[in-house]
Design a protein around this motif. Structure first.
Motif, PDB file in Angstrom:
ATOM      1  N   ALA C 308       0.839  -1.203   0.000  1.00 34.05           N
ATOM      2  CA  ALA C 308       0.000   0.000   0.000  1.00 34.05           C
ATOM      3  C   ALA C 308       0.871   1.248   0.000  1.00 34.05           C
ATOM      4  CB  ALA C 308      -0.931  -0.013   1.208  1.00 34.05           C
ATOM      5  N   ILE C 309       1.914   1.224   0.824  1.00 30.22           N
ATOM      6  CA  ILE C 309       2.823   2.379   0.877  1.00 30.22           C
ATOM      7  C   ILE C 309       3.464   2.588  -0.488  1.00 30.22           C
ATOM      8  CG2 ILE C 309       5.032   3.174   1.832  1.00 30.22           C
ATOM      9  CD1 ILE C 309       4.169   2.017   4.522  1.00 30.22           C
ATOM     10  N   ALA C 310       3.920   1.490  -1.099  1.00 30.27           N
ATOM     11  CA  ALA C 310       4.563   1.600  -2.412  1.00 30.27           C
ATOM     12  C   ALA C 310       3.603   2.186  -3.444  1.00 30.27           C
ATOM     13  CB  ALA C 310       5.066   0.237  -2.865  1.00 30.27           C
ATOM     14  N   VAL C 318       8.153  13.111  -6.022  1.00 29.89           N
ATOM     15  CA  VAL C 318       9.342  13.355  -5.188  1.00 29.89           C
ATOM     16  C   VAL C 318      10.460  13.907  -6.062  1.00 29.89           C
ATOM     17  CG1 VAL C 318      10.841  12.402  -3.426  1.00 29.89           C
ATOM     18  CG2 VAL C 318       8.666  11.308  -3.897  1.00 29.89           C
ATOM     19  N   ILE C 319      10.633  13.310  -7.229  1.00 25.88           N
ATOM     20  CA  ILE C 319      11.711  13.751  -8.115  1.00 25.88           C
ATOM     21  C   ILE C 319      11.471  15.185  -8.573  1.00 25.88           C
ATOM     22  CG2 ILE C 319      12.715  13.372 -10.404  1.00 25.88           C
ATOM     23  CD1 ILE C 319      12.507  10.386  -9.861  1.00 25.88           C
ATOM     24  N   ASN C 392       7.952  15.383   1.669  1.00 23.39           N
ATOM     25  CA  ASN C 392       7.058  15.146   0.537  1.00 23.39           C
ATOM     26  C   ASN C 392       6.388  13.778   0.664  1.00 23.39           C
ATOM     27  OD1 ASN C 392       6.975  14.012  -2.630  1.00 23.39           O
ATOM     28  ND2 ASN C 392       6.034  16.003  -2.239  1.00 23.39           N
ATOM     29  N   ILE C 393       7.153  12.774   1.064  1.00 22.96           N
ATOM     30  CA  ILE C 393       6.581  11.439   1.290  1.00 22.96           C
ATOM     31  C   ILE C 393       5.479  11.529   2.349  1.00 22.96           C
ATOM     32  CG2 ILE C 393       7.089   9.114   2.157  1.00 22.96           C
ATOM     33  CD1 ILE C 393       8.568   9.358  -0.319  1.00 22.96           C
ATOM     34  N   GLN C 394       5.768  12.324   3.387  1.00 29.69           N
ATOM     35  CA  GLN C 394       4.785  12.521   4.454  1.00 29.69           C
ATOM     36  C   GLN C 394       3.465  13.030   3.877  1.00 29.69           C
ATOM     37  OE1 GLN C 394       5.556  16.001   6.911  1.00 29.69           O
ATOM     38  NE2 GLN C 394       4.938  14.879   8.747  1.00 29.69           N
ATOM     39  N   ALA C 497      10.957  -4.553   0.695  1.00 28.63           N
ATOM     40  CA  ALA C 497      11.855  -4.253   1.816  1.00 28.63           C
ATOM     41  C   ALA C 497      12.225  -2.777   1.802  1.00 28.63           C
ATOM     42  CB  ALA C 497      13.109  -5.111   1.710  1.00 28.63           C
ATOM     43  N   SER C 498      12.174  -2.197   0.604  1.00 31.81           N
ATOM     44  CA  SER C 498      12.471  -0.774   0.504  1.00 31.81           C
ATOM     45  C   SER C 498      11.753  -0.233  -0.714  1.00 31.81           C
ATOM     46  CB  SER C 498      13.977  -0.542   0.360  1.00 31.81           C
ATOM     47  OG  SER C 498      14.428  -1.065  -0.869  1.00 31.81           O
ATOM     48  N   TYR C 499      11.633   1.093  -0.751  1.00 37.46           N
ATOM     49  CA  TYR C 499      11.077   1.737  -1.932  1.00 37.46           C
ATOM     50  C   TYR C 499      12.153   2.675  -2.475  1.00 37.46           C
ATOM     51  CZ  TYR C 499       7.917   4.153  -5.068  1.00 37.46           C
ATOM     52  OH  TYR C 499       7.327   4.663  -6.195  1.00 37.46           O
ATOM     53  N   PRO C 500      12.876   2.267  -3.548  1.00 36.69           N
ATOM     54  CA  PRO C 500      13.927   3.126  -4.096  1.00 36.69           C
ATOM     55  C   PRO C 500      13.296   4.367  -4.728  1.00 36.69           C
ATOM     56  CG  PRO C 500      14.087   0.860  -4.918  1.00 36.69           C
ATOM     57  CD  PRO C 500      12.752   0.999  -4.280  1.00 36.69           C
ATOM     58  N   LEU C 501      13.873   5.534  -4.431  1.00 39.70           N
ATOM     59  CA  LEU C 501      13.269   6.771  -4.920  1.00 39.70           C
ATOM     60  C   LEU C 501      14.021   7.355  -6.119  1.00 39.70           C
ATOM     61  CD1 LEU C 501      12.535   8.302  -1.444  1.00 39.70           C
ATOM     62  CD2 LEU C 501      10.808   7.752  -3.149  1.00 39.70           C
ATOM     63  N   TYR C 502      15.251   7.759  -5.880  1.00 42.99           N
ATOM     64  CA  TYR C 502      16.007   8.388  -6.976  1.00 42.99           C
ATOM     65  C   TYR C 502      17.492   8.378  -6.663  1.00 42.99           C
ATOM     66  CZ  TYR C 502      15.506  12.431  -3.854  1.00 42.99           C
ATOM     67  OH  TYR C 502      15.505  13.262  -2.765  1.00 42.99           O
ATOM     68  N   VAL C 503      18.267   8.645  -7.715  1.00 39.66           N
ATOM     69  CA  VAL C 503      19.706   8.845  -7.565  1.00 39.66           C
ATOM     70  C   VAL C 503      19.941  10.346  -7.557  1.00 39.66           C
ATOM     71  CG1 VAL C 503      21.953   8.589  -8.651  1.00 39.66           C
ATOM     72  CG2 VAL C 503      20.325   6.697  -8.698  1.00 39.66           C
ATOM     73  N   LEU C 504      20.556  10.825  -6.491  1.00 40.85           N
ATOM     74  CA  LEU C 504      20.791  12.265  -6.372  1.00 40.85           C
ATOM     75  C   LEU C 504      22.206  12.580  -6.843  1.00 40.85           C
ATOM     76  CD1 LEU C 504      19.665  14.974  -5.432  1.00 40.85           C
ATOM     77  CD2 LEU C 504      20.603  14.500  -3.168  1.00 40.85           C
ATOM     78  N   LYS C 505      22.304  13.364  -7.896  1.00 43.90           N
ATOM     79  CA  LYS C 505      23.618  13.692  -8.449  1.00 43.90           C
ATOM     80  C   LYS C 505      24.266  14.812  -7.650  1.00 43.90           C
ATOM     81  CE  LYS C 505      23.209  12.220 -13.129  1.00 43.90           C
ATOM     82  NZ  LYS C 505      23.552  12.700 -14.463  1.00 43.90           N
TER      83      LYS C 505
END
Lengths: 282, 313, 536
Positions: C308-310, C318-319, C392-394, C497-505
């Protein structure tokens, strides 16, 4: 029985003649109204994010623009008043209660207890307010309740010293000795003799400390150790705004004006009260 | 007088001991681990344990307390848990910058504050008085970091008169002063407000004293009354306020150093607190304590210069 | 650049003799190198240094100094992390069984001068043996875990032999001896001479050597005249500590500073791009930003709730909050630029992308017994790059009734608290040198916080990928290894197990005059590397 100062007409009149104090009081009232009515006054939900409209300029649908998550700055400033008011009032209350208690206890019992307690008070007072606030926050951890406690504890030594001074001045007076000899306890002596003497000064100090408390909150939030998001506070807003100072300087400037006005209001009232208490100054 | 100074210095010892004890206990109650702060999150668990051991954090509290205290007695502030550098060296490297900033702030405060205070007192309830008092209140109300931000916006970013960053080397006086200008002005404005308010109310008090009235009655000119007789007495509480406020200024200088990225004791201290560098934090706060003690002593001694009636015994 | 231009002009108008022109070029280059040597100033987002001992340096500003002062046996090609090239070692070979690696050192490499050795000395295999032993010693290195099961010995003055207990593929072995963390070579005699001062007085073999340190202000480096790749073009480098980004940008625009660490957000990049004479570099490899879901904390322990969270989270939103130039979508545990990383297309093809679907998220919550949502609380550090996406996730979770209460703490407390297993959700920002490091440290059961065999950063308590992670670690066939790593990540996505969001450059801004001397795409030094070719 001595009546508290604010029931004495001369001082009330003196206060009312003081234009600065009146302006300050008016500002403080506005501040309190904003804090209480923020939900009704705010044009938008201060927590509502819109990442597709971040860092918008002031004007248009957002009177003071939006922050870096697209939240309405005006609404956040209005809600921020609540935090400042709650933190200010509660921490001053805590500081006063703790301070009066400690000062009275030390002054009443005297001896070794007094020596130790007042020594600690002196040590605490030698720390800059902000440094002490930082230390308390580091120990207590974050959160509004902790922040209130920290600021309250920072204020208490000053009140303690004041109460202690008044108590010591009275301690050896004959009527106090008489009161003690007929079995009056410390609380009765406090209520009947000490408090009426220091109440005015405590009130002045508390009013001025309201301003200081709001400032300390802003400082701690600015360093990042204040109230947690998403609750908008003026200090947090400036901290966030400073990252964008070269881009959207108003993000840091607007909440700063709010802090300035709120602190100014309490300083003006405090000044007026002090002058009213001290007829020599007129 | 020398006996007085010696006695005051002896009295400072228990005060500083209490400061050290309070800080020692405070920092160890706070959550956070200097070993993790030092090594970063990629470090292996064994390395963190090894570092904790080497930092002496696994030793019993009383041993940690005693070891640091013995060091202080030898004049050794210990080594930073994070960089391993002697704290004495770190302090020596930045102390001058903090002292310079504080002194400049006090100086600006005295130079601007005392004349403003006199003016507002002499012209009581006239326009200059209202303006002066209002500005004074604003100066008292504005947080130092916010004032710093406004000055940066105006004079560094828009007008580009002054640099925003760091502090100039002392070997280059011109650069040094340019770097000092805005931070010193930040503290100076706040200090001016305190001093002018104090000068005003103190002078007003004195002007009501009997000897001033006598002077007036004897036909001494108003100027002479104010400047020759009243001012001297009025300055005593002002000096005391300068002293007390110098200590307060230390707190404001923390924020000023942060906003202006200026090296100084305040920034070292906040940094030490954030990284849980216990040893550095203890040392720095004890130095702060010593600084406050010194300021108080100098303040008390300066009463004697302002008012020869004051005797030390 | 200016030199070449002048010479062309000279050549065209006055000179026909090519030899003479060559001499002129030589003179101009020489005068440029000696007389014009400039001091480059870089300002970092830091209050002070922490440690300049390369085996401890972890923060960006410290890694930068270390990068300029030290070398590895091999190095990542400047500006491009996808290739290795010789550094202190001029060549290397590996035995057929993959157990013995032999490195031949470059001759004539001079160590910087240090107290007791005003002219330095020549680096030999003894120094390499010492340095790798130090890197493996937990008391003298933060990265000791990487060097267990490794025997290092000097074959001769210029040859080093490393024997492994178990064969490793080059993709996992070379990073250990490259110019990163424990792979930086520390000269033995210099370390002995400086002892515990080494953290604030580093001595190496790189293009710049340590000259001075002003606490809370700056570190001064000067060029190493005997650098083995030639005389550095810059006379020196100053590394400034300026925690306020506005101060950094002002200093850059007034010319007080040449390169600054920027804000890793689009709005900032866009503003700086508009300022004349400034340039912005957005470069990789970037750090992964991942939301770890603690599978032992109710109600996150329910798979339905995690799903559900995913489904509640819109990665694009978010990006957008961060900015498309600086944040690239991350759909698996390992970023796609590393061997074994997963692209979003691959995740989508596997049906594990969890594209935002609020109705489905609500339905899953209802099925899990939380039709009106629930409340959880989590700590986050005050640092903006963690806090902002978390806020933002909040807001996003609130839309399906999940009330996330955030407590902001200082960075040091945050690291302590999440390692004490108090958070149901952990937002974590990290860079690791390989897929193995990412998977082992974040998802292997041995790394589970508090209760693992070697407690580390497994915040989700996942153990379902253990077998694949271990199998892949010692697989010598690159194709099979990559396949195992990818399968391990799909396993993790299945259990959320996790929700990958982004790669921050990384974002740095510089004066347009600064020329790095190489094309900058990505660098492990985490700052735009300054080397002997850099000029301004």
């Amino acid at each position: 029985m001595t009546r508290p100062w604010f029931l004495q007409g001369r001082r009330t009149r003196a206060f009312l003649r003081n234009r600065t104090a009146i302006v300050g009081a008016a500002l403080a009232v506005v501040f309190a109204i904003v804090a209480l009515l923020a939900p009704a006054l705010a044009p938008r939900d201060p927590l509502e994010q819109n990442v597709y409209n971040m860092l918008a300029r002031p004007g248009g649908s957002h009177l003071l623009g939006t922050d870096d998550l697209g939240r309405d700055v005006l609404s956040r400033i209005l809600y921020g008043a609540r935090v400042s008011l709650i933190v200010g009032l509660s921490s001053v209350l805590i500081g006063t209660v703790v301070g009066v208690f400690v000062g009275l206890l030390a002054g009443y019992f005297g001896g070794f207890l007094e020596l130790i307690v007042m020594r600690v008070v002196d040590v605490l007072m030698s720390f800059p307010v902000l440094v002490m606030g930082l230390m308390f926050m580091a120990i207590l951890g974050p959160g509004m309740d902790k922040l209130i406690l920290a600021i309250g504890l920072v204020l208490s030594p000053q009140i303690a010293r004041l109460t202690h001074g008044a108590m010591v001045a009275l301690r050896d007076m004959e009527y106090i000795t008489a009161a003690r000899s007929v079995g009056s306890g410390p609380w009765r002596i406090l209520r009947r003799h000490v408090l009426p003497n220091v109440l005015g000064e405590i009130l002045v100090m508390a009013t001025l400390w309201m301003g200081t408390a709001i400032r300390v909150e802003a400082n701690l939030s600015f360093i990042g150790l204040g109230v947690s998001p998403p609750t908008p506070t003026w200090g947090n807003m400036i901290r966030e705004g400073v990252r964008w100072l070269a881009v959207t300087p108003w993000l840091a400037v607007f909440p700063g004006i709010a802090i300035l006005l709120a602190v100014l209001a309490f300083n003006m009232v405090g000044d007026g009260l002090r002058d009213a208490m001290d007829p020599k100054l007129h | 007088m020398i006996r007085y100074v010696v006695r005051r210095l002896l009295m400072a010892i228990p005060t500083l001991l209490a400061v050290y004890t309070v800080v020692f206990l405070f920092v160890r109650v706070a959550p956070g681990d200097p070993a993790v702060a030092a090594l970063g999150d990629y470090a292996s668990a064994e390395a963190v344990q090894a570092l904790r051991e080497r930092m002496g954090l696994n030793a019993p509290l009383w041993a940690q307390y005693g070891r640091t205290l013995l060091g202080y007695l030898r004049g050794d502030l210990g080594r930073s848990l994070i960089t391993g550098a002697p704290i004495g060296d770190q302090v020596a490297a930045v102390l001058l910058h903090t002292l310079q900033l504080t002194l400049a702030g006090v100086l600006i405060g005295a130079l601007l504050g005392i004349p403003t205070g006199i003016l507002t007192a002499v012209r009581r309830n006239c326009l200059p008085d209202y303006i002066g008092r209002t500005l004074g209140l604003v100066g008292l109300s504005i947080p130092a970091f916010y004032l710093g931000i406004l000055l940066i916006l105006a004079f560094a970013m828009n007008l580009r008169w002054f640099p925003v960053m760091g502090a100039g080397a002392f070997t280059d006086p011109w650069a040094n002063l340019r770097h000092l200008a805005l931070p010193a002005l930040t503290l100076g404005i706040i200090m001016t407000s305190f001093v002018s308010r104090m000068t005003r109310s103190s002078l007003l008090n004195v002007l009501r004293e009997d000897y001033v009235r006598t002077g007036r009655a004897k036909g001494v000119g108003e100027r002479a009354v104010v400047y020759l007789h009243a001012l001297r007495n009025a300055l005593i509480p002002v000096v005391s306020v300068l002293g007390v406020q110098t200590a307060v200024l230390v707190g404001d200088s923390v924020m000023t150093e942060i906003v202006f990225s200026r090296p100084g004791l305040g920034r070292l201290m906040v940094q030490a607190m954030m990284q849980r560098d216990y040893i550095a934090l203890q040392g720095l706060i004890v130095i702060y304590g010593a600084f406050v003690v010194a300021v108080n002593l100098i303040t008390d001694l300066s009463y004697g210069f302002v008012d020869p009636r004051v005797r030390y015994d | 650049m200016a030199t070449a231009y002048h010479v062309q002009g000279v050549e065209a108008s006055y000179l026909s003799d090519a030899t003479l022109a060559f001499v002129v070029v030589g003179m101009l280059v020489a005068s440029c190198a000696v007389g014009q040597g400039q001091v480059l100033k870089i300002a970092f987002d830091a209050a002070d240094l922490k440690s300049l001992d390369p085996h401890f340096a972890a923060a960006t500003m410290d890694r930068a100094v270390v990068d300029m002062v030290f070398n590895g046996l091999v190095r990542y090609k400047p500006g491009d992390v996808t290739e290795f090239e010789p550094d202190l070692a001029e060549s290397w070979e590996v035995s057929a069984d993959g157990l013995v690696w032999t490195f031949r050192l470059r001759e004539g490499v001079r160590v910087h001068p240090f107290p007791g050795a005003p002219d330095g000395y020549e680096l030999t295999s003894q120094d390499v043996v010492f340095s790798l032993a130090k890197a493996a010693d937990a008391a003298r290195s933060a990265y000791s875990g990487e060097y267990v099961g490794m025997k290092v010995e000097a074959a001769d003055t210029y040859a080093v032999r490393i024997t492994l207990e178990r064969a490793l593929p080059a993709s996992l072995f070379l990073p250990k001896v490259a110019d990163y963390a424990g792979g930086f070579i520390i000269p033995k005699r210099a370390y002995a001479a400086l002892a515990d001062q080494f953290a604030t007085h580093p001595v190496g073999t790189g293009p710049f050597r340590f000259a001075n340190y002003v606490p809370t202000q700056r570190v001064e480096l000067v060029r190493h005249d005997q650098y083995f790749r030639g005389l550095p073009r810059l006379a020196g480098v100053e590394v400034w500590y300026m925690p306020d980004v506005t101060a950094r940008l002002s200093a850059l625009s007034t010319g007080e500073i040449d390169i600054i660490e920027g804000v890793r957000e689009q709005a900032w990049v866009d503003v700086v791009k508009r300022i004349p004479n400034l340039a912005v570099d957005v470069f990789g490899p970037g750090e992964t930003e991942v939301l770890h879901l603690n599978m032992t904390k109710d109600p996150i322990s329910s798979l339905l709730v995690r799903q559900a969270i995913a489904y509640a989270i819109d990665r694009t939103e978010v990006i957008t909050a961060i900015g498309a130039d600086v944040a690239e979508p991350l759909c698996g545990a390992v970023p796609p630029y590393l061997a074994g990383g997963l692209t979003c297309d691959e995740v989508k093809a596997a049906g594990l992308l969890y594209e935002q679907n609020l109705a489905l998220a609500r339905a899953l919550l209802a099925a899990a017994g939380y039709p009106t949502g629930f409340e959880i609380s989590a700590n986050i550090t005050e640092r903006a790059s963690y806090r902002k996406p978390f806020e933002n996730i909040q807001a996003q979770l609130a839309r399906v009734g999940i009330a996330l209460k955030i407590t902001v703490v200082d960075h040091s407390s945050f690291h302590t608290l999440i390692r004490q297993d108090v958070n149901p959700l952990v937002h974590y920002e990290a860079w690791r040198p390989s897929a193995d490091a990412f998977l082992t440290r974040f998802y292997h059961s041995a790394s589970i916080v508090v209760s693992g065999a070697k407690p580390d950063t497994n915040f989700s308590h996942s153990k379902s990928a253990d077998f694949l992670i271990e199998l892949a670690r010692y697989e010598l066939d690159p194709a099979r290894q990559t396949a195992m790593w990818k399968e391990a990540q799909l396993t993790l996505l299945r259990e959320v197990a996790s929700y990958p969001l982004y790669v921050l450059k990384f974002v740095f801004a510089r004066s347009a005059q600064v020329n790095y001397g190489y094309p900058l795409k990505s660098t492990l030094a985490l700052y735009p590397q300054v080397n002997e070719l850099t000029s301004k």
